[in-house]
Scaffold this motif. Structure first.
Motif, PDB file in Angstrom:
ATOM      1  N   LEU A  59      -3.389   7.727  -5.968  1.00  0.00           N
ATOM      2  CA  LEU A  59      -3.649   6.286  -6.083  1.00  0.00           C
ATOM      3  C   LEU A  59      -3.814   6.009  -7.574  1.00  0.00           C
ATOM      4  CD1 LEU A  59      -6.300   5.901  -3.227  1.00  0.00           C
ATOM      5  CD2 LEU A  59      -3.888   5.275  -3.138  1.00  0.00           C
ATOM      6  N   GLN A  97      -1.118  -4.346   5.144  1.00  0.00           N
ATOM      7  CA  GLN A  97      -1.783  -3.144   4.625  1.00  0.00           C
ATOM      8  C   GLN A  97      -1.541  -1.943   5.548  1.00  0.00           C
ATOM      9  OE1 GLN A  97      -3.522  -2.915   1.606  1.00  0.00           O
ATOM     10  NE2 GLN A  97      -3.498  -0.720   2.044  1.00  0.00           N
ATOM     11  N   THR A 148       1.599  -0.120   4.601  1.00  0.00           N
ATOM     12  CA  THR A 148       1.441   0.711   3.400  1.00  0.00           C
ATOM     13  C   THR A 148       0.664   1.976   3.743  1.00  0.00           C
ATOM     14  OG1 THR A 148       1.393  -1.328   2.133  1.00  0.00           O
ATOM     15  CG2 THR A 148       0.662   0.656   0.993  1.00  0.00           C
ATOM     16  N   ASN A 149      -0.422   1.811   4.505  1.00  0.00           N
ATOM     17  CA  ASN A 149      -1.230   2.969   4.903  1.00  0.00           C
ATOM     18  C   ASN A 149      -0.376   3.977   5.666  1.00  0.00           C
ATOM     19  OD1 ASN A 149      -3.469   1.789   3.790  1.00  0.00           O
ATOM     20  ND2 ASN A 149      -4.429   1.214   5.722  1.00  0.00           N
ATOM     21  N   ARG A 188       0.997   5.898  -5.300  1.00  0.00           N
ATOM     22  CA  ARG A 188       0.714   4.532  -4.837  1.00  0.00           C
ATOM     23  C   ARG A 188       0.248   3.809  -6.089  1.00  0.00           C
ATOM     24  NH1 ARG A 188       0.718  -0.127  -3.828  1.00  0.00           N
ATOM     25  NH2 ARG A 188      -0.718  -1.180  -2.426  1.00  0.00           N
ATOM     26  N   ARG A 211      -7.887  -2.756  -3.072  1.00  0.00           N
ATOM     27  CA  ARG A 211      -7.865  -2.120  -1.760  1.00  0.00           C
ATOM     28  C   ARG A 211      -7.719  -0.607  -1.845  1.00  0.00           C
ATOM     29  NH1 ARG A 211      -5.318  -6.348   2.491  1.00  0.00           N
ATOM     30  NH2 ARG A 211      -6.558  -5.032   3.827  1.00  0.00           N
ATOM     31  N   GLU A 263      -9.994   1.209   0.642  1.00  0.00           N
ATOM     32  CA  GLU A 263      -9.492   1.297   2.024  1.00  0.00           C
ATOM     33  C   GLU A 263      -8.422   2.378   2.145  1.00  0.00           C
ATOM     34  OE1 GLU A 263      -8.286  -2.763   3.407  1.00  0.00           O
ATOM     35  OE2 GLU A 263      -9.477  -3.309   1.643  1.00  0.00           O
ATOM     36  N   GLU A 264      -7.584   2.469   1.126  1.00  0.00           N
ATOM     37  CA  GLU A 264      -6.495   3.448   1.187  1.00  0.00           C
ATOM     38  C   GLU A 264      -7.037   4.868   1.112  1.00  0.00           C
ATOM     39  OE1 GLU A 264      -3.405   2.181  -1.548  1.00  0.00           O
ATOM     40  OE2 GLU A 264      -3.183   0.282  -0.480  1.00  0.00           O
ATOM     41  N   HIS A 297      -8.328   5.764   4.536  1.00  0.00           N
ATOM     42  CA  HIS A 297      -7.221   6.000   5.460  1.00  0.00           C
ATOM     43  C   HIS A 297      -6.610   7.390   5.237  1.00  0.00           C
ATOM     44  CE1 HIS A 297      -4.094   4.825   8.262  1.00  0.00           C
ATOM     45  NE2 HIS A 297      -3.240   5.422   7.457  1.00  0.00           N
TER      46      HIS A 297
END
Ligand code: SAH
Length: 252
Positions: free
Chosen positions: A10, A68, A71-72, A87, A98, A101-102, A105
């Motif tokens: 990320l 989203q 993407t996840n 990412r 976000r 959140e990623e 996940h």
């Protein structure tokens, strides 16, 4: 899942100037198999990534956002196929991006991942306009807030009154559309209508624009200049510092 599961990075792109990518971000962009991105990293950075490894997970042709969940799921799918995935997010990945959140996940799906910080537009944006976010003579705090919420709603998570009371700099992200609402809230909370305000549009992009005014005038300035997202709003005395340095900044 295959044994040779890949990894997801990320990565924060910084505000858009390719020279403001971190060394690690640049290295990963070069070595990744796939780069999942939206538009925020800006044309210069995105233009350096080969077309065949870019996947746009930002706004779709119809103007709607890629969900989203897509993407996840895509990150997991690619990593499970053994790919090294970047990412790529504008600024820093966890500042209103976000990224949190990623991360969850990926963890829940047992995908190895790493966060690569980036220079957030919340700081780089003001700086690009000659505005320091703090100043030892008169500001001892800075708040980063989202302007995306409707400030008149009871359930708004941003307490504009409390922010006004800090006396510090307020940096608003996603704050172009709701500018009239929160500037009115800050005035109601007792902030001086003459408090300097700056809008920095597409900070560090080749077509960066800056518009300045006060808490009272900035909505008219936004409209007459046609300022559009992505832009940063800076509210506070520091915004006035721009006038003291701009001549030198632009001559640089
Ligand atoms: N993670 C990002 C912020 C994502 S929220 C970061 O750390 O910078 C999206 C908002 O970021 C935009 O609405 C805008 O307010 C701001 N933003 C991001 N890049 C910007 C840029 N180059 N110039 C001005 N604003 C920017």
């Amino acid at each position: 899942m295959s044994d040779d599961v890949g990894k997801v990075y990320l990565v924060g792109s910084g505000p858009g100037d390719p020279d403001l990518l971190t060394v690690k971000a640049k290295r990963l962009l070069e070595s990744a198999d796939v780069v999942l991105h939206d538009k925020l990293p800006g044309p210069e950075i995105l233009g350096q990534i080969p077309e065949d490894k870019r996947e746009d997970v930002g706004k779709r042709a119809g103007g709607e956002w890629t969900p989203q969940e897509y993407t996840n799921a895509r990150m997991v799918e690619l990593a499970e196929a053994g790919e090294t995935v970047v990412r790529l997010k504008g600024g820093d990945p966890t500042v209103f991006g976000r990224g949190g959140e990623e991360m969850v996940h990926l963890a829940q799906n047992e995908i190895p991942f790493e966060v690569v910080p980036g220079i957030t537009s919340a700081i780089a944006g003001p700086e690009a306009a000659g505005i320091p976010v703090t100043h030892r003579d008169y500001v001892s705090s800075v708040s980063f807030v989202t302007g995306h919420e409707d400030p008149t709603k009871d359930e708004s998570a941003v307490d504009w009154r409390a922010l006004a009371d800090t006396g510090g700099t307020i940096v608003v992200l996603m704050g172009v559309g709701k500018l009239p609402g929160y500037t009115a809230e800050l005035r109601k909370a007792g902030m001086d209508p003459d408090t300097p305000v700056a809008l920095i549009e597409r900070a560090t992009w080749p077509d960066q624009r800056v518009a300045t005014g006060t808490l009272d005038t900035i909505v008219d300035v936004r409209d007459s200049e046609g300022i559009e997202p992505p832009a940063i709003t800076v509210v506070g005395e520091v915004a006035g510092e721009r006038d003291r340095v701009i001549e030198f900044l632009e001559g640089a």
